[in-house]
Design an enzyme around this catalytic site. Structure first.
Site, PDB file in Angstrom:
ATOM      1  N   GLY A  70      71.326  19.291   7.600  1.00 27.85           N
ATOM      2  CA  GLY A  70      72.519  20.076   7.345  1.00 27.85           C
ATOM      3  C   GLY A  70      73.416  19.541   6.244  1.00 27.85           C
ATOM      4  O   GLY A  70      74.482  20.090   5.998  1.00 27.85           O
ATOM      5  N   SER A  90      70.881 -26.674  11.732  1.00 21.85           N
ATOM      6  CA  SER A  90      71.272 -25.306  12.051  1.00 21.85           C
ATOM      7  C   SER A  90      72.186 -24.820  10.933  1.00 21.85           C
ATOM      8  O   SER A  90      73.208 -25.443  10.649  1.00 21.85           O
ATOM      9  CB  SER A  90      71.992 -25.274  13.399  1.00 21.85           C
ATOM     10  OG  SER A  90      72.458 -23.968  13.639  1.00 21.85           O
ATOM     11  N   ARG A 145      59.571  18.255  11.460  1.00 22.64           N
ATOM     12  CA  ARG A 145      59.942  16.930  10.977  1.00 22.64           C
ATOM     13  C   ARG A 145      59.966  15.984  12.163  1.00 22.64           C
ATOM     14  O   ARG A 145      59.978  16.423  13.314  1.00 22.64           O
ATOM     15  CB  ARG A 145      61.309  16.961  10.280  1.00 22.64           C
ATOM     16  CG  ARG A 145      62.434  17.337  11.218  1.00 22.64           C
ATOM     17  CD  ARG A 145      63.787  17.294  10.524  1.00 22.64           C
ATOM     18  NE  ARG A 145      64.792  17.867  11.392  1.00 22.64           N
ATOM     19  CZ  ARG A 145      65.806  18.611  10.980  1.00 22.64           C
ATOM     20  NH1 ARG A 145      65.945  18.905   9.708  1.00 22.64           N
ATOM     21  NH2 ARG A 145      66.686  19.072  11.835  1.00 22.64           N
ATOM     22  N   TYR A 202      64.322 -20.405  14.768  1.00 24.42           N
ATOM     23  CA  TYR A 202      65.060 -19.501  15.647  1.00 24.42           C
ATOM     24  C   TYR A 202      66.286 -18.927  14.941  1.00 24.42           C
ATOM     25  O   TYR A 202      66.743 -19.464  13.923  1.00 24.42           O
ATOM     26  CB  TYR A 202      65.498 -20.226  16.933  1.00 24.42           C
ATOM     27  CG  TYR A 202      66.542 -21.291  16.697  1.00 24.42           C
ATOM     28  CD1 TYR A 202      67.901 -20.973  16.733  1.00 24.42           C
ATOM     29  CD2 TYR A 202      66.181 -22.605  16.410  1.00 24.42           C
ATOM     30  CE1 TYR A 202      68.856 -21.937  16.492  1.00 24.42           C
ATOM     31  CE2 TYR A 202      67.130 -23.571  16.170  1.00 24.42           C
ATOM     32  CZ  TYR A 202      68.473 -23.241  16.207  1.00 24.42           C
ATOM     33  OH  TYR A 202      69.416 -24.183  15.955  1.00 24.42           O
ATOM     34  N   MET A 218      72.704  19.206   3.012  1.00 24.29           N
ATOM     35  CA  MET A 218      72.592  19.938   1.752  1.00 24.29           C
ATOM     36  C   MET A 218      72.453  21.426   2.048  1.00 24.29           C
ATOM     37  O   MET A 218      72.581  21.842   3.174  1.00 24.29           O
ATOM     38  CB  MET A 218      71.415  19.403   0.965  1.00 24.29           C
ATOM     39  CG  MET A 218      71.674  17.997   0.468  1.00 24.29           C
ATOM     40  SD  MET A 218      70.241  17.279  -0.272  1.00 24.29           S
ATOM     41  CE  MET A 218      69.091  17.285   1.062  1.00 24.29           C
ATOM     42  N   LYS A 278      60.811  18.281   4.107  1.00 24.66           N
ATOM     43  CA  LYS A 278      60.587  19.672   4.491  1.00 24.66           C
ATOM     44  C   LYS A 278      59.374  20.243   3.786  1.00 24.66           C
ATOM     45  O   LYS A 278      58.497  20.858   4.415  1.00 24.66           O
ATOM     46  CB  LYS A 278      61.838  20.492   4.155  1.00 24.66           C
ATOM     47  CG  LYS A 278      61.875  21.831   4.829  1.00 24.66           C
ATOM     48  CD  LYS A 278      63.193  22.535   4.540  1.00 24.66           C
ATOM     49  CE  LYS A 278      64.337  21.887   5.294  1.00 24.66           C
ATOM     50  NZ  LYS A 278      65.648  22.259   4.774  1.00 24.66           N
ATOM     51  N   HIS A 321      75.234  21.163  14.473  1.00 24.22           N
ATOM     52  CA  HIS A 321      75.370  20.018  13.580  1.00 24.22           C
ATOM     53  C   HIS A 321      76.119  18.865  14.228  1.00 24.22           C
ATOM     54  O   HIS A 321      75.739  17.705  14.089  1.00 24.22           O
ATOM     55  CB  HIS A 321      76.056  20.429  12.276  1.00 24.22           C
ATOM     56  CG  HIS A 321      75.107  21.076  11.325  1.00 24.22           C
ATOM     57  ND1 HIS A 321      75.354  22.277  10.729  1.00 24.22           N
ATOM     58  CD2 HIS A 321      73.880  20.694  10.915  1.00 24.22           C
ATOM     59  CE1 HIS A 321      74.328  22.608   9.974  1.00 24.22           C
ATOM     60  NE2 HIS A 321      73.418  21.662  10.075  1.00 24.22           N
TER      61      HIS A 321
END
Ligand code: ADP
Ligand code: MG
Ligand code: MG
Length: 877
Positions: free
Chosen positions: A100, A764, A335, A852, A102, A22, A451
């Site tokens: 949301g 394998s 953001r 693979y 915090m 932020k 939220h």
């Protein structure tokens, strides 16, 4: 001296690590000249120091005051000045966005004195009271831990008493009374008077926001999303702007592209006369942003322009918060926009076409797990649906489950393996632990950016929000729609792509790969070094695998075919046989079944390689349980029957092992009963010969010997296979090329890989058995019992059966690759087993130099993206 605090202006260019997402966004927007209310960022480093010392680091507070003075200068307002008060928000903001999770405090700086000043200055008493009411409530809750309910219950009773639907209808007088009551609630709950000194308010709020890094919901969210707990949150202190000043003010959120579909069109919601938290909290249901065009056309154009500029600047979709204060637009956040899996794919593809990003970046923008979500179920369009309500289509996909009304119950039942749908009036971030354990979420209130919606989209779970036709009575454990009453525990289906709520369970269908996704997967294949194969036991799995882009079959477990109803009696007869002679007849029968299966698989795979593993599990797995046999003996109607069951019991008892996983299985079985190996060889070769006649390019198949410990074992089985093959070729007068290789799934095999490589044409890694035998942990015994507990305790981070234990098992793999290739330079090496579909394990396989990875068909597209990520990340590192 350490700089703990940066003004938005000074902070531009500093790392997101330090400023939080932020803070970095606000600074960047300030730098490029967008209208951002002035403020400053207290760094994540400060938070970490604070959390450790339980106190502000030395020198921080004076820096806060100095920066506050800068804001005062820029705005011409004074913090605590009763004539022209400066109010601020104190906002949390982690490096990785945790929407949301915090806390944030708004309107800080208000007290009895500044309140009067604010009312007078704005000439808007109602607004000032509204701001103060909100501040008391937020401060009490976030800083002092007073439950929101204490205020909400009171407010609700006031709404009822005054017959008010919407808080904007409270008059100034109403609000003034509410404030008086709020202040006494505060006093009762905390035993203190509401703090009047703005500086004290600020100090306490900053501490509380730092502390909110460790609140329960934030910890739950980080655990689920594998976000480290050591990052800390930054705090932004920012001049308040007000969307709640009347009809020419408002607030909203906007995405530069549609976060559900990826469509390139401004998308969002707003509310007139409201403060920011009203939109996200889901208390009032907001209006779609298009309506802004009608209400404030200039502002709509303005936001659109800014959205486009920001997208170009960041070269990615942005999620913006804005507020309009008396006709003036302010930006409060930008953001990277969270998006659904579908949107992620569409946006990545579109942005390549728009030349904003290149193919590599497009691939990096897609989380491998997102791809897996796109392959998840949808409601069958042909299904008849009993639709009982409709809400907002907030997060796509469909889910069926039992209704629960609380997050705690959702958590409890979900953890117990029940499928539940969480139904709430609105979700608050405190419900996150319940959302995590639900199949889907239904809320009565709240918009597309509430939220509940944001969290569900992030998790790829279906969500229907703002379904206002339902009323929920948690106490009675029911919800009502206009059409039906649903009780707790009843089954419903929600369709997050349409917003429909459906009674009962409905038929679902699997999603298919879109053309944009196909393009991106093709780009990924070009970049990846690892090729992606699939584990498939049946022709239908093989077909699915090919449709998902598998380049071969890395593991075909023949014994799964033994389990089927019509075949099992022959398999059991084979087991009960005393010697090769008695085994002959049942083996012949089984051989026919196997041949047909192999033909189906070869046909589906055309000329793509197929690795078939010889029989592996201990034979008792094909017999019924002891208790069941005993019952059959008692129930037997004739002697013949009884004798057969008795014989089975005796055989089972003779076969009993204390550690079947380490007993007579794998190549050991084939060595004791080589006629089984010969039967399987015949079935495979005859199937290949038959299919070869029908297609141009020959079938490419390999035979794989399981659970080899030393070279002699492999030699023994190999000789049997080759002799049998020769016999068939002689008899038919035809020849075929095929390879014989081995699994490396025991630590000893890894250690002597150079010797084994002399006789093996490929390796394998069977990482499931290799993990079990290296760790000395049996998966079935551990997963339910102690592994989860180990994770809780932090003894292990992830289950070694989900993500390869690179530190331990990884060493053996690296060693075996090195020694194996030393003996045979071009030895083809892969991995089969569930780790082959796990992105972290795939990254390891890439670095280990494997050829693979082989995983379940549904994981193939996920693995293709993960393999490309591994290649790109290696180059960049
Ligand atoms: P979150 O990370 O939960 O979104 P925010 O810090 O972004 O928390 O703040 C919550 C709400 O308050 C958002 O809607 C935001 O726009 C609003 N808000 C935050 N700071 C201010 C401010 N200075 N002026 C007006 N609204 C604000
Ligand atoms: Mg925000
Ligand atoms: Mg194995």
């Amino acid at each position: 001296m350490t700089t703990w605090v940066y003004s938005f202006k000074e902070a531009a260019g500093k790392s997101k690590q330090l400023l939080g997402g932020k803070g970095a966004g606000l600074s960047e927007m300030t730098k490029i000249g967008l209208p951002v209310p002035p403020g400053f960022v207290i760094t994540t480093k400060t938070c970490l120091t604070y959390l450790e010392k339980k106190d502000f680091p030395q020198g921080m507070w004076p820096q806060v005051l100095a920066n506050l003075a800068k804001i005062e200068k820029a705005t011409g307002k004074g913090f605590g000045n009763p004539k022209n008060p400066l109010l601020v928000s104190v906002r949390s903001g982690a490096v990785i966005s945790m929407p949301g999770m915090m806390d944030t405090v708004l309107n800080l700086g208000l007290n009895q004195e500044t309140l009067k000043g604010l009312a007078k200055k704005t000439n808007n008493e109602r607004f000032a009271f509204d701001a103060y009411r909100r501040f008391i409530q937020m401060f009490a809750n976030i800083v002092m831990g007073v439950p929101l309910e204490k205020f909400e219950t009171f407010l609700e009773s006031e709404r009822r008493r005054l017959k008010i639907k919407d808080d904007t209808q409270f008059s100034a007088e109403n609000l003034q009374k509410i404030i008086t009551s709020y202040l006494s609630i505060y006093q009762e709950e905390t035993g203190k008077n509401f703090p009047q000194d703005p500086k004290k308010q600020l100090k306490a709020a900053i501490k509380a926001v730092f502390d909110s890094w460790n609140n329960k919901r934030a910890i739950d969210y980080r655990n689920f999303n594998k976000i480290p707990h050591e990052l800390g949150t930054a705090v932004s202190v920012q001049t308040m702007v007000f969307g709640n000043m009347g009809q020419s003010s408002g607030t909203g959120v906007a995405f530069t592209r549609n976060p559900a579909t990826g469509e390139k069109k401004l998308y969002g919601e707003f509310l007139v006369n409201a403060q920011g938290e009203d939109v996200v909290a889901g208390i009032r249901t907001p209006k779609p942003i298009e309506e802004l065009k009608k209400v404030w056309p200039k502002i709509f154009t303005n936001i659109n322009q800014i959205a486009q500029n920001l997208e170009k600047h960041y070269r990615d979709t942005q999620d913006l918060e804005f507020t309009i204060e008396e006709g003036k637009l302010w930006l409060l956040q930008t953001r990277t926009g969270k998006r659904t899996a579908q949107a992620a794919v569409n946006i990545a593809y579109d942005m390549v076409k728009e030349k904003l990003i290149d193919q590599k970046e497009a691939i990096l923008r897609i989380e491998p797990e997102q791809i897996s979500r796109l392959l998840h179920t949808q409601i069958d369009p042909k299904a008849k649906l009993n639709i009982i309500a409709k809400g907002l289509a907030a997060s796509p996909g469909a889910a069926t489950g039992q209704v629960v009304f609380t997050a705690d119950e959702a958590e409890e039942k979900g953890k117990a393996g029940k499928k539940v749908i969480l139904v709430r009036p609105e979700t608050s971030p405190d419900d996150v632990h319940g959302v995590l354990q639900s199949r889907g979420v239904l809320t009565a209130r709240g918009g597309m950016t509430s939220h509940a919606a944001v969290v569900a989209r992030g998790l790829g779970k279906p969500c229907v929000s703002g379904c206002e036709e339902i009323t929920i009575d948690t106490k009675k454990g029911i919800f009502k729609t206009n059409k039906k009453t649903i009780k707790q525990g009843e089954t419903i289906t929600i369709n997050g792509s349409t917003g429909e709520i459906i009674a009962g369970a409905v038929p679902m269908i699997e999603a298919k790969i879109t053309s944009k996704m196909k393009s991106i997967l093709a780009w990924a294949d070009k970049i990846a070094k690892l090729s992606v194969w699939a584990n498939a036991d049946y022709p239908r799995d093989a077909k699915k695998a090919v449709s998902f882009g598998a380049r071969g079959i890395g593991l075909c477990r023949t014994e799964h075919m033994f389990m089927e109803q019509e075949r099992l009696p022959f398999v059991q007869e084979m087991i009960l046989a005393k010697n090769e002679k008695e085994r002959k007849a049942p083996l012949k029968k089984i051989g026919q079944f196997q041949k047909n299966d192999f033909m189906g698989i070869f046909k589906a795979m055309k000329e793509k390689p197929v690795i078939i593993r010889l029989i592996d599990p201990p034979l008792h797995e094909f017999l019924p349980q002891k208790e069941e046999i005993k019952k059959k003996i008692n129930q037997a109607k004739n002697k013949k029957d009884k004798d057969r069951w008795q014989k089975m019991l005796t055989t089972l008892e003779k076969m009993a092992e204390s550690n079947p996983m380490l007993g007579l299985r794998g190549c050991r079985l084939g060595i004791l009963m080589p006629d089984i190996v010969r039967m399987q060889t015949r079935a495979i070769i005859e199937a290949a010969l038959a299919i070869n006649k029908k297609q141009k390019k020959p079938v490419k198949f390999k035979i794989m010997v399981p659970l080899v410990n030393n070279l002699e074992e492999l030699k023994f089985v190999k000789k049997e296979v080759l002799l049998e093959a020769k016999k068939i070729f002689n008899r038919k007068g035809e020849k075929l090329h095929f390879e014989i290789g081995t699994m490396i799934e025991l630590p000893r095999a890894a250690l002597v890989a150079d010797k084994i490589a002399k006789e093996a044409q490929f390796f394998s890694f069977g990482t499931n058995d290799l993990t079990q035998t290296t760790l000395g942990i049996s998966r079935d015994d551990a997963e339910g019992k102690f592994l989860a507990y180990y994770q809780d305790l932090g003894i292990i981070k992830t289950s070694p059966f989900q993500t390869l234990d690179q530190e331990g098992v990884g060493q053996l793999i690296n060693l075996a690759v090195k020694r194996g290739r030393k003996a045979k330079k071009d030895l083809s090496i892969g991995i089969c087993g569930e780790h082959g579909g796990d992105p972290d394990s795939i990254a390891f396989c890439h670095l280990a130099g494997l050829n693979y990875v082989s995983c379940s068909p549904y994981r193939v597209p996920v693995a293709r993206i993960a393999a490309a990520h591994a290649a790109i990340n290696e180059k960049e590192a």
